[in-house]
Design an enzyme around this catalytic site. Structure first.
Site, PDB file in Angstrom:
ATOM      1  N   GLU A 286       0.816  -1.203  -0.090  1.00 11.10           N
ATOM      2  CA  GLU A 286      -0.018   0.004   0.070  1.00 11.10           C
ATOM      3  C   GLU A 286       0.759   1.165   0.037  1.00 11.10           C
ATOM      4  OE1 GLU A 286      -3.270  -0.189  -0.830  1.00 11.10           O
ATOM      5  OE2 GLU A 286      -2.852  -2.358  -0.691  1.00 11.10           O
ATOM      6  N   TRP A 289       1.246   2.003  -3.359  1.00 12.42           N
ATOM      7  CA  TRP A 289       0.557   2.831  -4.080  1.00 12.42           C
ATOM      8  C   TRP A 289       0.543   4.274  -4.137  1.00 12.42           C
ATOM      9  CZ3 TRP A 289      -3.181   1.795  -7.992  1.00 12.42           C
ATOM     10  CH2 TRP A 289      -3.547   0.862  -8.060  1.00 12.42           C
ATOM     11  N   TRP A 317     -20.886  15.131 -17.551  1.00 14.87           N
ATOM     12  CA  TRP A 317     -21.389  15.095 -16.317  1.00 14.87           C
ATOM     13  C   TRP A 317     -22.700  15.521 -15.798  1.00 14.87           C
ATOM     14  CZ3 TRP A 317     -18.724  11.339 -13.897  1.00 14.87           C
ATOM     15  CH2 TRP A 317     -17.277  11.221 -14.443  1.00 14.87           C
ATOM     16  N   ASN A 352     -10.320   3.237   3.485  1.00 14.47           N
ATOM     17  CA  ASN A 352     -10.029   2.858   1.889  1.00 14.47           C
ATOM     18  C   ASN A 352     -11.368   2.267   1.289  1.00 14.47           C
ATOM     19  OD1 ASN A 352      -8.467   3.266  -0.388  1.00 14.47           O
ATOM     20  ND2 ASN A 352      -8.306   0.901  -0.142  1.00 14.47           N
ATOM     21  N   TRP A 370     -15.756  13.868 -11.024  1.00 10.40           N
ATOM     22  CA  TRP A 370     -15.000  13.247 -10.075  1.00 10.40           C
ATOM     23  C   TRP A 370     -14.182  14.617  -9.533  1.00 10.40           C
ATOM     24  CZ3 TRP A 370      -9.669  14.505 -10.838  1.00 10.40           C
ATOM     25  CH2 TRP A 370      -9.271  14.949 -12.168  1.00 10.40           C
ATOM     26  N   TRP A 393      -9.278   9.586  -7.427  1.00  9.85           N
ATOM     27  CA  TRP A 393     -10.349   9.892  -7.818  1.00  9.85           C
ATOM     28  C   TRP A 393     -10.662   9.455  -9.315  1.00  9.85           C
ATOM     29  CZ3 TRP A 393     -15.064  10.613  -6.128  1.00  9.85           C
ATOM     30  CH2 TRP A 393     -15.218  11.063  -5.000  1.00  9.85           C
TER      31      TRP A 393
HETATM   32  C1  LIG Z   1     -11.017   8.506  -4.116  1.00 13.25           C
HETATM   33  C2  LIG Z   1     -10.091   8.248  -3.117  1.00 13.25           C
HETATM   34  C3  LIG Z   1      -9.264   9.355  -2.691  1.00 13.25           C
HETATM   35  C4  LIG Z   1      -8.261   9.269  -1.710  1.00 13.25           C
HETATM   36  N1  LIG Z   1      -7.591  10.209  -1.198  1.00 13.25           N
HETATM   37  C5  LIG Z   1      -6.458  10.192  -0.382  1.00 13.25           C
HETATM   38  C6  LIG Z   1      -5.849  11.315  -0.046  1.00 13.25           C
HETATM   39  O1  LIG Z   1      -6.091  12.819  -0.209  1.00 13.25           O
HETATM   40  N2  LIG Z   1      -4.538  11.039   0.819  1.00 13.25           N
HETATM   41  C7  LIG Z   1      -4.127   9.799   1.099  1.00 13.25           C
HETATM   42  O2  LIG Z   1      -3.453   9.609   1.660  1.00 13.25           O
HETATM   43  N3  LIG Z   1      -4.759   8.880   0.514  1.00 13.25           N
HETATM   44  C8  LIG Z   1      -6.057   8.846  -0.186  1.00 13.25           C
HETATM   45  N4  LIG Z   1      -6.514   8.022  -0.779  1.00 13.25           N
HETATM   46  C9  LIG Z   1      -6.021   6.349  -0.488  1.00 13.25           C
HETATM   47  C10 LIG Z   1      -6.269   5.622   0.555  1.00 13.25           C
HETATM   48  O3  LIG Z   1      -7.733   5.575   0.931  1.00 13.25           O
HETATM   49  C11 LIG Z   1      -5.747   6.159   2.082  1.00 13.25           C
HETATM   50  O4  LIG Z   1      -4.308   6.271   1.812  1.00 13.25           O
HETATM   51  C12 LIG Z   1      -6.032   5.209   3.174  1.00 13.25           C
HETATM   52  O5  LIG Z   1      -7.490   4.880   3.321  1.00 13.25           O
HETATM   53  C13 LIG Z   1      -5.461   5.706   4.480  1.00 13.25           C
HETATM   54  O6  LIG Z   1      -5.561   4.956   5.606  1.00 13.25           O
HETATM   55  P1  LIG Z   1      -4.317   4.002   6.287  1.00 13.25           P
HETATM   56  O7  LIG Z   1      -3.334   5.029   6.496  1.00 13.25           O
HETATM   57  O8  LIG Z   1      -5.195   3.493   7.449  1.00 13.25           O
HETATM   58  O9  LIG Z   1      -3.843   3.024   5.126  1.00 13.25           O
HETATM   59  P2  LIG Z   1      -3.329   1.823   5.278  1.00 13.25           P
HETATM   60  O10 LIG Z   1      -4.058   0.660   4.585  1.00 13.25           O
HETATM   61  O11 LIG Z   1      -2.575   1.444   6.492  1.00 13.25           O
HETATM   62  O12 LIG Z   1      -2.027   1.945   4.350  1.00 13.25           O
HETATM   63  C14 LIG Z   1      -0.803   2.586   4.384  1.00 13.25           C
HETATM   64  C15 LIG Z   1      -0.431   3.669   3.846  1.00 13.25           C
HETATM   65  O13 LIG Z   1      -0.332   3.387   2.339  1.00 13.25           O
HETATM   66  C16 LIG Z   1      -0.738   4.558   1.527  1.00 13.25           C
HETATM   67  N5  LIG Z   1      -1.844   4.157   0.872  1.00 13.25           N
HETATM   68  C17 LIG Z   1      -2.819   3.261   1.074  1.00 13.25           C
HETATM   69  N6  LIG Z   1      -3.509   2.918   0.032  1.00 13.25           N
HETATM   70  C18 LIG Z   1      -3.468   3.996  -0.997  1.00 13.25           C
HETATM   71  C19 LIG Z   1      -3.913   4.220  -2.086  1.00 13.25           C
HETATM   72  N7  LIG Z   1      -5.079   3.532  -2.585  1.00 13.25           N
HETATM   73  N8  LIG Z   1      -3.408   5.413  -2.742  1.00 13.25           N
HETATM   74  C20 LIG Z   1      -2.236   5.896  -2.382  1.00 13.25           C
HETATM   75  N9  LIG Z   1      -1.648   5.616  -1.208  1.00 13.25           N
HETATM   76  C21 LIG Z   1      -2.241   4.589  -0.429  1.00 13.25           C
HETATM   77  C22 LIG Z   1      -1.092   5.812   2.548  1.00 13.25           C
HETATM   78  O14 LIG Z   1      -0.312   6.588   2.774  1.00 13.25           O
HETATM   79  C23 LIG Z   1      -1.422   4.870   3.768  1.00 13.25           C
HETATM   80  O15 LIG Z   1      -1.120   5.553   5.077  1.00 13.25           O
HETATM   81  C24 LIG Z   1      -7.562   7.946  -1.627  1.00 13.25           C
HETATM   82  C25 LIG Z   1      -8.465   6.961  -2.010  1.00 13.25           C
HETATM   83  C26 LIG Z   1      -9.473   7.059  -2.870  1.00 13.25           C
HETATM   84  C27 LIG Z   1     -10.107   5.649  -3.214  1.00 13.25           C
END
Ligand SMILES: Cc1cc2nc3c(=O)[nH]c(=O)nc-3n(C[C@H](O)[C@H](O)[C@H](O)COP(=O)(O)OP(=O)(O)OC[C@H]3O[C@@H](n4cnc5c(N)ncnc54)[C@H](O)[C@@H]3O)c2cc1C
Length: 489
Positions: A286, A289, A317, A352, A370, A393
């Site tokens: 993650e 990502w 849209w 997420n 979006w 998005w």
């Molecule tokens: C529409 C949409 C908008 C989002 N906007 C943001 C945002 O503005 N800022 C943001 O940090 N994340 C964003 N995310 C990604 C993701 O949802 C969050 O990073 C995650 O939910 C954070 O929770 P966590 O720290 O417990 O994640 P964990 O599951 O613990 O993951 C660890 C770290 O990995 C990174 N990560 C995890 N999933 C993603 C992902 N899909 N894309 C990029 N990085 C990821 C984050 O830095 C996260 O803290 C978005 C996802 C979607 C679908």
């Protein structure tokens, strides 16, 4: 007679609000010169991407924590406000600094500002150095076989992981030399970063501890309590099995290198005690990502404004303001969507899985752009991050890199039933439905009048009917999305 103080080194803090594993700060300490740490609140350079409301709340508290930590080392944090280039030049003049150091940011506006500033300062004889403190692999170092940027995650992550050795994180300095008389500083309280609505701030305060110590604690708790169950558990929003590190990472209170090192040490500790590498690998993917999103933003700097897939530029849209307001307030009539939007409002964060569900609902069921979802998230997320938000998005809308196909329309009822089968998440965030039985919780409009009455729910009064009907909305989405595909193929 005492010797004149050496000219100081200015350390410009930005999205690296920590003392440990901070290469710019480390370089300043190594120089043996006095250190002038500064944070500049620059609302001019980012234009529309100046931090939103929730991020400003976080920033206030994170700066307070950093300021306290620097103060303990005898080196006060200087706060300045205004255009960063102007403020930095002024500070160089005031202090006679001969060197400025910072850690790199990757937003297009920051890159443009920093490149110009670096050239100007160097032309004036000031040494400037910048460092990587935020990524495992900087975007220009990862290339496809033909030398271009990646647009698909799996090969990108394979390329990054091959031979990746982020090294060991640096400890925080134990002492900093300061100027005998520090430069003037603004007062944090005067910046007005805290929301004027105290009820909003209350929810944020209960959910988070901004700052380096809070970040370290989150990581430790996650590794001890959750990482082993992360692979199966990370999709269930009622379970606290994800790290919640995203706002700490965005503000640079912890580095990916620190996370990498701590997670791998944890994963390779004797099995049984710690849970092994499966959870750790899935979690580090993650972080991959996050790297991928920054790679995309660097190579496609229009990402927050325009679809990566140009076919979508002409997309028809909708612009239904009532639908947008219902989505923002968590009043769409679909419990899992509403729970997510209310979690976001109350805590500045959303799970997420639910971000994907509410995102799909906005762009597919409501056919709203979006960019409208991105803007709302920007204002309300404590982890609002230009790269992750824009890429997330675009992925949801189907116009981004490695995106969800246009015909994937999440069914909010099935998503709720699958990922919140016992309804704990919905009951927490949509308490007016709490007494409904599980079988109708995710679709209350199918409940018979006796069940509704027994649960104290009057549809259309206590909780709305669905703003759109799922089947019809799905078909409208498929037709509209198919039209642009056919038009352009
Ligand atoms: C529409 C949409 C908008 C989002 N906007 C943001 C945002 O503005 N800022 C943001 O940090 N994340 C964003 N995310 C990604 C993701 O949802 C969050 O990073 C995650 O939910 C954070 O929770 P966590 O720290 O417990 O994640 P964990 O599951 O613990 O993951 C660890 C770290 O990995 C990174 N990560 C995890 N999933 C993603 C992902 N899909 N894309 C990029 N990085 C990821 C984050 O830095 C996260 O803290 C978005 C996802 C979607 C679908």
């Amino acid at each position: 007679m005492s010797a004149a103080p050496k000219p100081p080194v200015i350390v410009w803090f930005r999205q690296d609000l920590r003392l440990a594993d901070n290469p710019a700060l480390g370089r300043a300490v190594q120089s043996g010169k006095p250190v002038v740490p500064v944070y500049i609140l620059d609302d001019h350079t980012p234009g529309p991407w100046a931090p939103g409301g929730a991020s400003r709340w976080w920033l206030h508290h994170s700066l307070a924590a950093l300021s306290g930590a620097l103060g303990d080392l005898g080196c006060p944090l200087i706060l300045r406000r205004g255009r960063a280039d102007v403020a930095l030049h002024a500070l160089v003049r005031e202090t006679g600094a001969e060197a400025v150091v910072w850690n790199r940011c990757y937003e297009p506006h920051a890159i443009a500002r920093d490149s110009a500033l670096k050239a100007d300062l160097k032309a004036e004889g000031v040494a400037v150095d910048s460092f990587n403190a935020a990524l495992l692999a900087e975007p220009w170092t990862v290339k496809t076989g033909t030398g271009g940027p990646y647009k698909v995650f799996t090969p990108f992550w394979k390329a990054v992981r091959e031979g990746l050795d982020p090294g060991l994180p640096e400890p925080a300095p134990r002492h900093l030399a300061a100027l005998p008389t520090p430069p003037d500083s603004d007062r944090l309280e005067d910046w007005g970063l805290l929301p004027t609505r105290p009820d909003w701030a209350g929810g944020l305060r209960d959910s988070w501890t901004p700052g380096e110590a809070g970040a370290r604690q989150r990581l430790e708790d996650f590794l001890v309590q959750a990482v082993a169950r992360y692979p199966e558990g990370r999709d269930y929003p009622a379970q606290p099995l994800t790290s919640h590190l995203s706002p700490h990472l965005h503000h640079g209170e912890i580095s990916p290198r620190q996370i990498w090192a701590a997670a791998r040490t944890h994963g390779t500790a004797p099995r049984g005690a710690q849970g092994g590498m499966d959870g750790v690998d899935s979690f580090l993917r993650e972080l991959g990502w996050r790297e991928f999103c920054h790679h995309l933003l660097y190579h496609f700097p229009f990402l927050p404004e325009r679809p990566l897939n140009p076919k979508f530029e002409a997309f028809a849209w909708d612009d239904n303001a009532g639908h947008l307001a219902a989505w923002q307030r968590g009043l769409t009539g679909y419990p899992i969507v509403d729970a997510g939007m209310r979690e976001l409002w109350a805590t500045g964060w959303m799970h997420n899985r639910v971000r994907m569900v509410v995102g799909s609902f906005l762009v597919k069921h409501l056919l709203l752009p979006w960019t409208a979802g991105q803007a709302w998230f920007w204002d309300t997320l404590v982890d609002a991050n230009l790269a992750n938000n824009a890429a997330g998005w675009q992925w949801i809308a189907g116009c981004g890199a490695d995106a969800a196909p246009y015909f994937r329309v999440f069914n909010p009822v099935l998503q709720g039933e699958k990922f919140d089968a016992r309804g704990d998440y919905v009951r927490r965030w949509v308490p007016e439905l709490a007494r409904l039985p599980d079988r109708v919780l995710h679709q209350p409009w199918t409940a018979d009048p006796i069940t509704l009455r027994a649960a104290g729910v009057r549809l259309g009064h206590d909780y709305p009917y669905p703003v759109v009907e799922h089947k019809a909305a799905r078909q409208r989405a498929l037709d509209t999305f198919a039209a642009i595909r056919d038009d352009n193929d």
